[in-house]
Enzyme design. Structure first.
Site, PDB file in Angstrom:
ATOM      1  N   TYR A   1       0.739  -1.133   0.144  1.00 45.55           N
ATOM      2  CA  TYR A   1       0.078   0.020  -0.030  1.00 45.55           C
ATOM      3  C   TYR A   1       0.714   1.334  -0.124  1.00 45.55           C
ATOM      4  CZ  TYR A   1      -3.915   3.060   1.611  1.00 45.55           C
ATOM      5  OH  TYR A   1      -4.929   4.056   1.830  1.00 45.55           O
TER       6      TYR A   1
ATOM      7  N   LYS B   1      -1.143  -1.278  -4.444  1.00 44.98           N
ATOM      8  CA  LYS B   1      -2.164  -0.069  -4.505  1.00 44.98           C
ATOM      9  C   LYS B   1      -1.474   1.217  -4.498  1.00 44.98           C
ATOM     10  CE  LYS B   1      -5.753   2.294  -1.821  1.00 44.98           C
ATOM     11  NZ  LYS B   1      -6.399   2.585  -0.603  1.00 44.98           N
TER      12      LYS B   1
END
Length: 290
Positions: free
Chosen positions: A136, A164
């Site tokens: 992330y 992400k």
């Protein structure tokens, strides 16, 4: 294990009793609604789920309920980050044990380590679980940027399968996809751009507000029906931009409630929207059916 792809909605966490407790009944109903509206993946305990303001037992309960409720109808990603590696490992083992399809994990944050330390952190997590890991990247909060070059090195770790990217930099999507990374776009106002430029998926808070339209955008774009996709994107653009203009979670929750998925207010210390801000949300929601 099949690759994750498509529309991923980081679901809002509903509260009751002025934020004192979880509203699991609404949570289950909202999961059903998102799935019925075509969402491929539901993410729990993300930023949109207000994870900084959830107790550890609440996060685990939400993950358990989500996996059980989805029941194979949609994939489930559980966010299992922690500053301490040992805590992140325990969180990840729990999500691994209940059958989550992927783990969303931040680098250690708040005066955290450099690349070598972050790599070590991910290596320990990858050794501890079998579930694929989605790195992330949101450097505005972690102060560590997983650049495409760094991700290429991290992806050598067995178990790191996705990233992400929430930098809001379109060139990141292009470069990551171009080097073969399975990148999920974490910036709502880049959703259309991301699909066209090779993103494996959208990690989109606006999915709480307009899940069916975002699924339609995905399908049309993947079918290269770009003219029709542009018409859908024109409806989505106002809410997609508003989320990144006003406080994100209150907008997501207000829009979710206006479109049939009530989630209560955000847990304090995040205050409700002002009347003026709420009017902006109402206008953006109205644009969805224009």
């Amino acid at each position: 294990m099949t690759d994750l792809t498509g529309v991923c909605v980081p679901i809002c966490t509903p509260f009751k009793d002025s934020g004192a407790s979880l509203d699991l009944k609404s949570f289950e109903a909202n999961i059903d609604s998102l799935i019925e509206n075509g969402v491929h993946i539901i993410a729990v305990n993300g930023g949109t789920g207000e994870f900084p303001f959830l107790a550890e037992d609440e996060k685990r309960k939400l993950a358990e309920v989500a996996v059980k409720r989805a029941n194979g109808r949609a994939k489930v990603i559980a966010q299992t980050s922690a500053i301490r590696t040992e805590d992140a490992v325990e969180n990840s083992k729990h999500a691994d044990g209940i059958g989550a399809d992927a783990l969303l994990i931040l680098p250690p944050y708040f005066e955290g380590p450099g690349e070598a330390g972050v790599r070590w952190h991910y290596e320990q997590l990858a050794k501890a679980v079998k579930t694929p890991i989605m790195a992330y990247n949101i450097p505005v909060y972690t102060q560590f940027d997983i650049t495409p070059e760094i991700y290429a090195r991290f992806s050598e770790i067995d178990g790191i399968k996705y990233i992400k990217d929430s930098t809001a930099d379109p060139s990141r999507i292009e470069k990551l996809a171009g080097q073969g990374a399975k990148v999920f776009c974490g910036c709502d106002f880049l959703n259309f751009f991301a699909i066209v430029n090779g993103a494996a998926g959208l990690f989109t808070g606006s999915g709480n507000v307009a899940p069916a339209l975002i699924r339609k955008l995905w399908d049309l774009s993947k079918s290269t029906e770009y003219g029709e996709a542009e018409k859908v994107w024109a409806k989505l653009r106002p809410i997609s931009r508003l989320l990144w203009t006003l406080p994100f979670n209150p907008v997501a929750k207000a829009g979710s409630a206006m479109t049939g998925r009530p989630a209560g207010l955000c847990r304090m210390p995040v205050p409700p929207l002002s009347a003026e801000e709420m009017k902006h949300v109402e206008d953006a929601v109205a644009a969805l059916s224009a």
